[in-house]
Each structure stands twice: as structure tokens, then as C-alpha cells.
Design an enzyme around this catalytic site. Structure first.
Site, PDB file in Angstrom:
ATOM      1  N   GLN A 180       0.809  -1.219   0.000  1.00  0.00           N
ATOM      2  CA  GLN A 180       0.000   0.000   0.000  1.00  0.00           C
ATOM      3  C   GLN A 180       0.846   1.276   0.000  1.00  0.00           C
ATOM      4  OE1 GLN A 180      -3.153   0.132  -0.545  1.00  0.00           O
ATOM      5  NE2 GLN A 180      -3.871  -1.939  -0.062  1.00  0.00           N
ATOM      6  N   CYS A 324      -9.017  -9.162   0.749  1.00  0.00           N
ATOM      7  CA  CYS A 324      -8.560 -10.519   1.022  1.00  0.00           C
ATOM      8  C   CYS A 324      -9.322 -11.155   2.167  1.00  0.00           C
ATOM      9  CB  CYS A 324      -7.088 -10.510   1.358  1.00  0.00           C
ATOM     10  SG  CYS A 324      -6.137 -10.015  -0.059  1.00  0.00           S
TER      11      CYS A 324
END
Lengths: 383, 383
Positions: A180, A324
Site C-alpha cells: 500500500q 482478502c
């Protein structure tokens, strides 16, 4: 028109990839491991891609391993990036709010008999170097702490963490999951004490299925995927040439606009937050100095999933947490548990994440839709 | 115009992938793990791809794991596809001429203390079921034998091998590396005793970086890549959605023309062989009943690499062996050693491999170029 606010899950591929794909299908598809000139040209393209990808974090292009994504990169660094000591069980450190692709590796190490310390974030949402260093022992093989938390956007000082760890034990390897953070939050990997840094293409307008693991020259890295010996023996398997070139193209574009794009996303985040600020009991989990593209909130009393589905009716797409973990029963995320958030509030968490193409108008529409959903559902906002 | 005869290394991506990529970049790029409708649509596309890929070998679409390619598939099946017995060291069987992505796994198992039997091919270039079964023991955990040899094109009776192994020990898991066989050589995976079968997209006009591992319902498979729990927990990492859809599209196209294409490639191979047949001491390593797309030859006295570079001057691209092993010093390939070929002849090996787009004219041009190269180099062919 849809309003896509789930850019931490994946981003729209850059339009610059279209001509690249045409060229790939037409003539640039050779196997870079072959020996004739068009294959050597493919190998040369990969070399240029290494330079672009490394350049974004001041890494050495010689220390680039192409992977199938963040998961493979993190698995490789954590499970093959430390000096084993024969049968001797070792010590590892990670944070309490890592992405599953890191967390599950440490669980596997525990299952194999090693011991792991999980460092909790402080009240500011960050993992502090001194908290990590405190746990470093003589037998600490590897430390892994994420650059940017994927749910809250908290930015950790990974260079500071690496320095603190090495000061206590120079033999401890240090990895940071940069999925990220890469490209969005500045990092001088080359100048830091970090050994490994993992990134993923599809978080930066590249394609899913491509990633990169940066490593330092003397890092004790061994391959995870075994076979033909590509990537200097560190990652076997025919290189995903198109995915790699697409990644480099997307990063090139991102780096050319980074300051502008980051400022734009930060402004959008602030603007949206301002629009939502009159919702009485809204909880904000994103630190004020967090990454520009992630806003993590909770509206207690309304489950995040319910809000998600109400917004999707207006083609506004958000998430409740990392994509996820949507596979798994969410009895409150590990991230929010680590932050000490009570379970009933964790149920109300949503994540809104931005890309440079998002607009102020979209923020207004999203804020209005969130308020409308809350009003309709809870009836507590006066119309 | 180039003449590309290295289709066993990689194939040209199908033109059908171009509109697919436009659609992907435009709207079909969502993360299939997310919960809103466009993400659910992406998940649905993956489900259709599972059906297409499974259909080609009569596998169960529920037993499909998407991977980053043949290497990851083989690594996963071999290193995580058997029943471990605690600390107890086990027994494994493979052939003596596997691709490095299989061979290196068995080397790793040996390093870990397990024992491995390497079965040699017989004079017909094949691994025989009874030779494998003979070595099966009570503690044999897993057997892996390739479907089609990547250098010679020999086709092994993998269903027969699996049946023979299971007859002796039903608890032994059986994997076949199908990277060169999938789609080209018929296989009833579902009806066979095989537990695992690995395939790769870029050998069938899909893209590099995508593959599939087929597995049976009761096979003892555990994940190799750990993380978010995608693929029913068997393969974490955001799915390479475009690569997967491209793979399915390419396979769809291949299956629609399989008989015609396979016959065409077999005819090309026979035609080329015929054109070369007056080269006095040419050696042929491809069995007469081998896969349609691979022709493995040696011209003793001339190193394969030299011939490769002479042909590349005419834009005719061939290989000396598998692309993967070109990274390593080639002191004669393991494949030809296993076949009992003397080292001096092994030095002369070249592989020519075909795709359905190759033509008779290309074979004529290639044959003439090979003869010219040999004549110029060795002066033994009368002009």
C-alpha cells in the site's frame, strides 16, 4: 457512472497499457530466457523495467525480483529471507496488524516451532521503532513490519524500524510489506537499513498477478519458487513479461505525477471527511498523517456490510476491510482488534480508498449517499 | 518475416486477447474478492474460466487452482501435495528427465532428508508405468512424471503411470507436469488416477505468468503461497484476472480447433523431417509417436548454439533446449543424459517447435537454412 472508492483493493489499469499490450501481442512476446535477438530484446525490456521499478524507491536495479504479486513477495522474503541455523528454532518479530500474506507466514513459522512476537500499534495507529527494537534478541532472524496499513492507512517509519533493529542486532533481516505504500509514500530503500521491500502492480494502476521484491545485495535471500533459475536463481518461472512492462509503465506514470496525485488524494480525503464530520458518532481510524489514499471509518450501530450494499445500489463501491479477508468470516478484523477497537464498533467499519482520478464531486455524492443510508437505516440524522 | 520455431519455449499470444484486454482495462478489472456487483461479476468470469480450463482435460471445475505458471503449479503439487508423516523421512519418485521446476523440487526434498528414485526413460524415450510401479514402496509419498517431455516431445502414459502407482500404493499421490501436453495431447484427468496436473497459459497462446493446477477432491493438497485465502485457501494472492481470462480464451480457441491444429503441426513436423532426411548423420530424439509440436534433433559436429545463431541471421528462431536451462551452463542437458546420448552429440542438439500458424513454406525455408548452415560450417553436404 460508478464511483469507485476501493482503490486499496485494486486500481483501474492505466490506459497507457493498451498500446503496450498491442505491441506485446504483435511482436514483444518472446521468452526472455531464449537466446535469439528478439528474446534478448525482451530481456532488455525487463532490464529497463527493473530500473524504473527500483528508481521509485532508490533501490538497486540489480536487487529486483519479479514476483506474481505482494503475496509471493512477502512469502519469499519472510520464509526464505533469513539465515537458518540448522534445526535450531529462531525468533521473529512482526506487527499485530499485518496483511494476511505476512501474518500467515508467521503463523507457519510458529507451527514450525519458531517463536514470534507481535508488536501492537500505539494510540497513534503506528508501530514504533523502539517497541520493535525492544523485542529484538540475539536469535531474532527476521522482522517484518508493513509500510502502510492496508485498512487504516497508518504510515510506519519502516526505515526507522530497520535502523533500530539493526542497531540491536545487525544479523536480523528486515522486511517491509510495501503493497500500500510503494509509489505513494516516499521511501529511500537504498539508503535505509531495510533488507527487503515488497510491492504489487495492481495497487498502482498496473495489473493483478505482478509484483516485485526489492532486496539488498547481502541479504540472505533464497528462492521460494524452484526451477529454471530465472531472476538470478531467486525466482524460477518464465517471467510475466507483459505484466512486468505494464507495472513499469504504470509506475513511470505515477512517479511523473506523484506530488500532484498524492496532494489531490489527500485533499479528497480531507474534503470527504469534512463532509461527513456532522455525523455525530462517526469513528475515524485513519491517522491524520496517514497515507493519502485510505480513509477508515466506522458508523456504530450500522454494520459496514449493510452500508456497502446500500451504497452499491448507487454504484458507489467501498469495502468493509481488505478484500482478502472478505473470504473469511469477519468476527472483527485483526487490524481493529490490534488497535483496541471494541468488537461492536469493528462491525461498523468501512474503508474508502482513492485514486488520482477521483473527484470532489464524487466525494460529495458519496458523502450524501452515506448520510442518506444512515438516515434511512437509523433515522438519527435529521433531514 | 521471421520464422518462429520455438513454440515450446513460448507462443505468440492469440489476437483474440486484444478485445479482451480493452474490456479489462475499461470495466472488468475489479478485485474478484470484493463484495459489490462488478467484483462479483469478475468472480463469475473466473468461474467460467475454471470450467473452460477444466473442460479441456475433463477435470472438475471445483478442482482448479490458478497459479502464476507451470513452476508454481509443480512446486505446489510436489512440495505440498503429499501426506507428511511428522518428522519421518519419506520416499518419492520422479523421472530422470523432468523440467527443472519439477527436478529442483525433488532435489530440495532430498536436501530435506527424503529419498528420491529417478526413473530413466526406455529406448523409446518414454517412462514406463511398470518401471515406476516397481519402485513404489509403502512410504512413497508422491510420484511426479511429466506428460510430454519438453525437449524431445515424448508422450508419457501418465494415466497408466498413475493407475500402476495406485495399484501398488493407493496412498501415494501422483502429479504430472502437463505444461507441454495440456491442450495438445488428450487427457482424461477426471477419469484417471492422477491427483494433480499442471499447465501453463503461455504455451498455448495465452500469457506468461498464468497457469493452473488441477487437483482431485481428496488429494492431500496444502497451499504453498500463504495469505488472504483466495482459491479456497489453496493459493493466496489477488487473482491475475486478466491472465486467467486470457488463458481461458486461448484454450477455448485451441479446443475448438484441436484436431485440425494438432494434425497440421504433426504434418509440419513430418514434412520438415523429410526435408532434412538426407543430412547423413542427423540424430532424431523425438519419438515417432511424440507430441505434434516438438522436434528434437542433433547434427553431430556442429554445436546447437552455433546453428541457432546462424539461423537467427535469417530470422529463424529455434532453441538448443528448454529456455529455462539457457541460464545455466549447459554441459549437456539432463534430458539427453537420461536418454543415454553421449556428451559430444548432446552438444549438437537443437529443438524446433511448432504452432498451428506455422506453414509448409516455413519448413522448407528452415530446412534449406539448416542445410546451408551445415554446409558452410562443415562442408560435408554437397551443394
Amino acid at each position: 457512472m460508478e464511483i469507485y472508492l476501493d482503490n486499496a483493493a485494486t486500481t483501474k489499469p492505466s490506459k497507457a497499457l493498451l498500446p503496450l499490450f498491442s505491441a506485446h501481442v504483435e511482436s514483444e512476446w518472446k521468452n526472455p530466457s531464449a537466446m535469439y535477438p528478439p528474446a534478448v530484446a525482451a530481456e532488455r525490456q525487463l532490464r529497463a523495467a527493473r530500473e524504473t521499478l527500483a528508481g521509485a524507491v532508490h533501490a538497486d536495479p540489480a536487487g529486483v525480483v519479479f514476483t506474481s504479486g505482494g503475496t509471493e513477495g512477502a512469502n519469499t522474503a519472510i520464509l526464505r529471507g533469513y539465515r537458518a541455523a540448522g534445526e535450531k528454532k529462531l525468533h521473529f518479530i512482526t506487527s499485530a496488524y499485518e496483511h494476511p500474506c505476512v501474518y500467515e507466514c508467521f503463523r507457519a513459522l510458529e507451527t514450525a516451532g519458531h517463536s514470534v512476537d507481535y508488536i501492537r500499534p500505539r494510540a497513534d495507529g503506528k508501530i514504533h521503532p523502539e517497541d520493535v527494537a525492544e523485542k529484538v534478541r540475539e536469535d531474532t532472524a527476521l522482522v517484518s513490519v508493513m509500510h502502510v496499513n492496508n485498512e487504516t492507512g497508518a504510515v510506519n517509519d519502516i526505515a526507522g524500524i530497520a535502523a533500530a533493529v539493526k542497531a540491536k542486532n545487525p544479523g536480523t533481516a528486515v522486511h517491509a510489506d510495501g503493497v500500500q505504500g510503494y509509489g505513494k509514500c516516499p521511501l529511500d530503500f537504498g539508503g535505509s537499513a531495510l533488507d527487503y521491500y515488497t510491492a504489487s502492480a495492481h495497487k498502482l494502476h498496473g495489473l493483478k498477478g505482478t509484483g516485485v521484491l526489492f532486496y539488498k545485495k547481502n541479504a540472505p535471500l533464497k528462492p521460494y519458487l524452484l526451477g529454471g533459475g530465472q531472476e538470478k536463481g531467486l525466482r524460477s518461472g518464465t517471467e510475466n513479461t507483459f505484466g512486468i512492462l505494464a507495472f513499469a509503465r504504470a509506475v513511470e506514470e505515477y512517479m511523473a505525477h506523484r506530488e500532484e496525485w498524492v496532494a489531490h488524494m489527500a485533499a479528497l480525503k480531507a474534503y470527504l471527511l469534512d463532509k461527513l464530520s456532522d455525523i455525530p458518532d462517526m469513528r475515524i481510524f485513519s491517522p491524520a498523517d496517514g497515507a493519502p489514499h485510505i480513509l477508515n471509518l466506522a458508523f456504530p450501530g450500522m454494520r459496514g456490510e449493510v452500508l456497502l450494499h446500500l451504497l452499491e445500489q448507487k454504484k458507489i463501491y467501498i469495502s468493509t476491510g481488505s478484500a482478502c479477508s472478505s473470504h473469511k468470516k469477519r468476527a472483527g478484523s485483526r487490524v481493529h482488534q490490534a488497535l483496541g477497537v471494541p468488537a461492536d464498533i469493528t462491525q461498523g467499519v468501512v474503508r474508502l480508498s482513492f485514486c488520482p482520478e477521483n473527484t470532489e464531486e464524487e466525494m460529495e455524492t458519496a458523502a450524501a449517499a452515506i448520510k442518506e443510508a444512515l438516515a434511512g437505516f437509523r433515522g438519527f440524522i435529521r433531514r
